[in-house]
Design an enzyme around this catalytic site. Structure first.
Site, PDB file in Angstrom:
ATOM      1  N   LYS A 111       0.923  -1.226   0.028  1.00 14.32           N
ATOM      2  CA  LYS A 111       0.190   0.091  -0.035  1.00 14.32           C
ATOM      3  C   LYS A 111       0.677   1.091  -0.051  1.00 14.32           C
ATOM      4  O   LYS A 111       1.827   1.535   0.855  1.00 14.32           O
ATOM      5  CB  LYS A 111      -0.914   0.062   1.195  1.00 14.32           C
ATOM      6  CG  LYS A 111      -1.799   1.390   1.269  1.00 14.32           C
ATOM      7  CD  LYS A 111      -2.770   1.189   2.532  1.00 14.32           C
ATOM      8  CE  LYS A 111      -3.533   2.641   2.933  1.00 14.32           C
ATOM      9  NZ  LYS A 111      -4.627   2.306   3.861  1.00 14.32           N
ATOM     10  N   ASP A 169      -2.782  10.077   3.976  1.00 17.53           N
ATOM     11  CA  ASP A 169      -4.134   9.693   4.126  1.00 17.53           C
ATOM     12  C   ASP A 169      -4.748  10.788   4.473  1.00 17.53           C
ATOM     13  O   ASP A 169      -4.984  10.539   6.219  1.00 17.53           O
ATOM     14  CB  ASP A 169      -4.232   8.301   4.407  1.00 17.53           C
ATOM     15  CG  ASP A 169      -5.622   7.715   4.735  1.00 17.53           C
ATOM     16  OD1 ASP A 169      -6.536   8.551   3.924  1.00 17.53           O
ATOM     17  OD2 ASP A 169      -6.101   6.878   5.312  1.00 17.53           O
ATOM     18  N   LYS A 219     -10.223  12.551   8.416  1.00 18.23           N
ATOM     19  CA  LYS A 219      -9.697  11.990   9.688  1.00 18.23           C
ATOM     20  C   LYS A 219      -9.876  13.181  11.049  1.00 18.23           C
ATOM     21  O   LYS A 219      -8.960  14.220  10.577  1.00 18.23           O
ATOM     22  CB  LYS A 219      -8.142  11.361   9.707  1.00 18.23           C
ATOM     23  CG  LYS A 219      -8.197  10.432   8.815  1.00 18.23           C
ATOM     24  CD  LYS A 219      -6.860   9.523   8.866  1.00 18.23           C
ATOM     25  CE  LYS A 219      -6.621   8.398   7.992  1.00 18.23           C
ATOM     26  NZ  LYS A 219      -7.593   7.171   8.625  1.00 18.23           N
ATOM     27  N   ASP A 221       1.277   6.084   5.793  1.00 21.52           N
ATOM     28  CA  ASP A 221       0.397   5.242   5.309  1.00 21.52           C
ATOM     29  C   ASP A 221       1.047   4.585   3.925  1.00 21.52           C
ATOM     30  O   ASP A 221       0.431   3.819   3.159  1.00 21.52           O
ATOM     31  CB  ASP A 221      -0.872   5.713   4.971  1.00 21.52           C
ATOM     32  CG  ASP A 221      -2.004   5.013   5.130  1.00 21.52           C
ATOM     33  OD1 ASP A 221      -2.092   3.904   5.645  1.00 21.52           O
ATOM     34  OD2 ASP A 221      -3.149   5.570   4.458  1.00 21.52           O
ATOM     35  N   ASP A 280     -12.410   6.883   3.569  1.00 24.13           N
ATOM     36  CA  ASP A 280     -11.158   6.792   4.299  1.00 24.13           C
ATOM     37  C   ASP A 280     -10.789   5.257   4.266  1.00 24.13           C
ATOM     38  O   ASP A 280      -9.646   5.047   4.749  1.00 24.13           O
ATOM     39  CB  ASP A 280     -11.322   7.024   5.799  1.00 24.13           C
ATOM     40  CG  ASP A 280     -10.310   7.427   6.573  1.00 24.13           C
ATOM     41  OD1 ASP A 280      -9.029   7.249   5.846  1.00 24.13           O
ATOM     42  OD2 ASP A 280     -10.302   7.393   7.694  1.00 24.13           O
ATOM     43  N   GLU A 283      -9.439   3.829   1.709  1.00 26.79           N
ATOM     44  CA  GLU A 283      -9.130   4.086   0.356  1.00 26.79           C
ATOM     45  C   GLU A 283      -7.959   2.822   0.049  1.00 26.79           C
ATOM     46  O   GLU A 283      -7.791   2.526  -1.031  1.00 26.79           O
ATOM     47  CB  GLU A 283      -8.332   5.462   0.263  1.00 26.79           C
ATOM     48  CG  GLU A 283      -6.995   5.471   0.793  1.00 26.79           C
ATOM     49  CD  GLU A 283      -6.911   5.189   2.365  1.00 26.79           C
ATOM     50  OE1 GLU A 283      -7.824   5.461   3.128  1.00 26.79           O
ATOM     51  OE2 GLU A 283      -5.853   4.878   2.929  1.00 26.79           O
ATOM     52  N   ARG A 285      -7.676  -0.158   0.348  1.00 30.22           N
ATOM     53  CA  ARG A 285      -8.087  -1.400  -0.152  1.00 30.22           C
ATOM     54  C   ARG A 285      -8.546  -1.149  -1.839  1.00 30.22           C
ATOM     55  O   ARG A 285      -8.624  -1.922  -2.433  1.00 30.22           O
ATOM     56  CB  ARG A 285      -9.296  -2.076   0.606  1.00 30.22           C
ATOM     57  CG  ARG A 285     -10.684  -1.121   0.670  1.00 30.22           C
ATOM     58  CD  ARG A 285     -11.733  -1.636   1.809  1.00 30.22           C
ATOM     59  NE  ARG A 285     -10.988  -1.343   3.182  1.00 30.22           N
ATOM     60  CZ  ARG A 285     -11.828  -1.555   4.167  1.00 30.22           C
ATOM     61  NH1 ARG A 285     -12.779  -1.977   4.127  1.00 30.22           N
ATOM     62  NH2 ARG A 285     -11.124  -1.183   5.456  1.00 30.22           N
TER      63      ARG A 285
HETATM   64  N1  BES Z   1      -4.421   4.362   6.834  1.00 27.36           N
HETATM   65  C1  BES Z   1      -5.608   4.007   7.620  1.00 27.36           C
HETATM   66  C2  BES Z   1      -5.393   2.841   8.539  1.00 27.36           C
HETATM   67  C3  BES Z   1      -4.688   3.255   9.874  1.00 27.36           C
HETATM   68  C4  BES Z   1      -5.572   3.777  10.770  1.00 27.36           C
HETATM   69  C5  BES Z   1      -3.491   3.091   9.945  1.00 27.36           C
HETATM   70  C6  BES Z   1      -4.730   4.124  12.050  1.00 27.36           C
HETATM   71  C7  BES Z   1      -2.405   3.393  11.051  1.00 27.36           C
HETATM   72  C8  BES Z   1      -3.343   3.801  12.100  1.00 27.36           C
HETATM   73  C9  BES Z   1      -6.787   3.520   6.694  1.00 27.36           C
HETATM   74  O1  BES Z   1      -6.882   3.931   5.365  1.00 27.36           O
HETATM   75  C10 BES Z   1      -8.028   3.694   7.059  1.00 27.36           C
HETATM   76  O2  BES Z   1      -8.334   5.091   7.176  1.00 27.36           O
HETATM   77  N2  BES Z   1      -8.840   2.748   7.635  1.00 27.36           N
HETATM   78  C11 BES Z   1     -10.141   2.837   8.337  1.00 27.36           C
HETATM   79  C12 BES Z   1     -11.155   2.206   7.596  1.00 27.36           C
HETATM   80  C13 BES Z   1     -12.444   2.471   8.152  1.00 27.36           C
HETATM   81  C14 BES Z   1     -13.163   3.627   7.205  1.00 27.36           C
HETATM   82  C15 BES Z   1     -13.458   1.373   7.550  1.00 27.36           C
HETATM   83  C16 BES Z   1      -9.992   2.807   9.730  1.00 27.36           C
HETATM   84  O3  BES Z   1      -9.283   1.842  10.238  1.00 27.36           O
HETATM   85  O4  BES Z   1     -10.398   3.499  10.368  1.00 27.36           O
HETATM   86 ZN    ZN Z   2      -4.882   4.624   4.729  1.00 29.45          ZN
HETATM   87 MN    MN Z   3      -7.925   6.007   5.396  1.00 31.25          MN
END
Ligand code: BES
Ligand code: ZN
Ligand code: MN
Length: 487
Positions: free
Chosen positions: A253, A258, A265, A277, A337, A339, A341
């Site tokens: 990734k 992000d 966020k 990220d 968010d 993104e 995947r």
């Molecule tokens: N990059 C984040 C995941 C992340 C969160 C990495 C905290 C490190 C620390 C990812 O893109 C994300 O935002 N995932 C969301 C998914 C949700 C919207 C289903 C998450 O985990 O909150």
């Molecule tokens: Zn992310």
């Molecule tokens: Mn995200």
């Protein structure tokens, strides 16, 4: 740092700093022989050899080591390569401003000598890593000029062969992750790939936006469309000379930032840390650098990174947009968010076009895995038990924590959309699992695939073991071991 086995034993070793490990309640006989009275000092300081215990003695006489570090190794029965790593890292830190030789004697008996030598050397180098790139006046760092391991048999020296390549890979990953998002951009990642390709003679293809459009990579491009920076799909290939028996793909990734997009966020979502990220891509870059230097036989390795930023502007994805991935699968983006995947869907489809025997993707994919496993273990999902087991062994050998998680099929219902083939987000419970199930959809039938969620392990706030505070470079050693030592 030069790596070698010491010619001298503990009674005569004469470098600058000597570090010696003792098991719990082990008498300091050898040390007492060289420095009479030392046992009394240890007793007075209540040194008992408990794990993590440490006593530094500055020996001010003219000849011999200027500093002695005695390290507690804990119970003899529980001592293993992780204990070696912890002790070696502690020795390196306790060596302080040493710029001569650091000698390290641990209780090596019972450990495989080459693995023990490699683990100790890696731990010393990786724990001394510092990053001064962004300072106006970098502070001079003083590291030992050499590490000598004391008391290992001669064959252990071959353990050093891979240490410099592997550590350089981990350090590259750390540098990429730690660099801010105005420095490590998708173009900068493509440039890094070009440098690796140039240095080691690898094959590089970079797909620009128009190339990705032509391939119908609507999921990846949707994520990038709110950013002023162009997306880059980076494809780097290592091919062993001679017959190739394994074709592997490493997918990372590569979100260089992000923001969350319109699902911005907010409130504790760590937006200011989202430079990390691209940690998955950093792992596969670091692994490729190490692999390219080590030149394993019989293998072809494809590194694929679909890199972009997740940003907001008038062209950005709306929550609710429906897009299609390169295979035509339609996705309702119910949360901008989620993104990673989306980018990985098109990256995995592209990876499977290379007809690999196995694909491993590495991603800072979900906050849920941080809650589940914390910062010392990444989550592993796989559709193939043999692949999962070989990754598990590779992680174990590299000292990286990895824990297998379930691909619970019924949870895929959470991704059902009323209009499209899928939504990109399911319910919060089991969020790391639905993310993995989403990715699995884009892997060709019959291809062994594994997904490693490193959201918890990519960064260490306080530092631990061989990781100074900051970017850990997690994943490099697991991937390199998996590629180079098939088991
Ligand atoms: N990059 C984040 C995941 C992340 C969160 C990495 C905290 C490190 C620390 C990812 O893109 C994300 O935002 N995932 C969301 C998914 C949700 C919207 C289903 C998450 O985990 O909150
Ligand atoms: Zn992310
Ligand atoms: Mn995200």
């Amino acid at each position: 740092m030069r790596l070698s086995l010491a010619n001298d034993g503990l009674p005569t070793w004469s470098g600058e700093v000597l570090a010696v490990g003792l098991f719990k309640d082990q008498p300091a006989t050898e040390l007492e022989g060289r420095w009479p009275g030392l046992s009394n000092t240890l007793n007075r300081e209540q040194f008992s050899g408990k794990p993590g215990q440490q006593l530094v003695v500055n020996l001010l006489e003219g000849s011999g080591p200027q500093r002695l570090v005695v390290l507690g190794l804990g119970d003899a029965a529980a001592f293993n390569l992780d204990g070696v790593r912890r002790a070696a890292a502690a020795a390196a830190k306790a060596a302080g401003v040493c710029n001569g030789l650091l000698g390290l004697q641990l209780n090596w008996e019972g450990l495989e000598p080459t693995a023990a030598a490699a683990a100790a050397a890696e731990a010393v180098r990786l724990s001394l890593y510092t990053d001064q790139r962004f300072r106006k006046s970098p502070e001079p760092t003083q590291h030992p000029a050499g590490l000598e391991l004391i008391g290992l048999p001669p064959q252990a020296a071959s353990g050093f062969d891979r240490v410099n390549a592997d550590c350089a890979g981990v350090e590259l990953a750390r540098q990429l992750v730690a660099a801010p998002p105005n420095v490590v951009t998708p173009a900068a990642l493509a440039q890094t790939a070009a440098e690796i390709a140039e240095s080691y003679g690898l094959e590089l293809t970079v797909l620009e936006r128009a190339d990705c459009e032509a391939r119908g990579m609507g999921a990846f491009l949707a994520v990038s469309q709110g950013s002023d920076l162009d997306p880059k799909l980076i494809h780097l290939v290592y091919r062993a000379e001679g017959e190739v028996k394994r074709r592997l793909a490493l997918v990372g990734k590569g979100l260089t930032f992000d923001s969350g997009g319109y699902n911005l966020k907010v409130g504790g979502a760590q937006i200011d840390m989202m430079k990390f990220d691209m940690g998955g891509s950093a792992s596969v870059f670091g692994a490729m650098r190490a692999i390219a230097e080590r030149k394993p036989a019989g293998v072809e390795v494809h590194m694929i990174v679909a890199s972009c930023e997740n940003m907001i502007n008038g062209s950005a994805v709306h929550p609710g947009d429906i897009v299609s991935a390169a295979d035509g699968t339609t996705i309702e983006i119910n949360n901008t968010d989620a993104e990673g995947r989306l980018t990985l869907a098109d990256a995995l489809l592209y990876a499977c076009e290379q007809k690999p025997d196995a694909v491993v993707d590495v991603a800072t994919l979900t906050g849920a895995i941080v809650v589940a496993l914390g910062s010392e273990m990444a989550g592993l999902w796989s559709n193939d038990d043999a692949l999962a087991e070989s990754l598990d062994r590779a992680a174990e050998a590299g000292g990286e924590g990895l824990w297998r998680m379930p691909l619970r099929r019924s949870y895929k219902d959470g991704l059902k959309s009323k209009l499209a083939d899928f939504k990109n987000t399911g319910p919060r419970p089991g969020g790391s699992i639905t993310a993995a199930l989403f990715l699995e959809h884009f892997v060709s039938q019959g291809t062994a695939w594994a997904h490693v969620d490193i959201a918890g392990t990519v960064w260490s706030d306080k530092g631990q073991g061989i990781n100074p505070a900051g970017a850990t470079g997690y994943g490099v050693r697991t991937l390199v071991n998996w590629v180079c030592n098939p088991a």
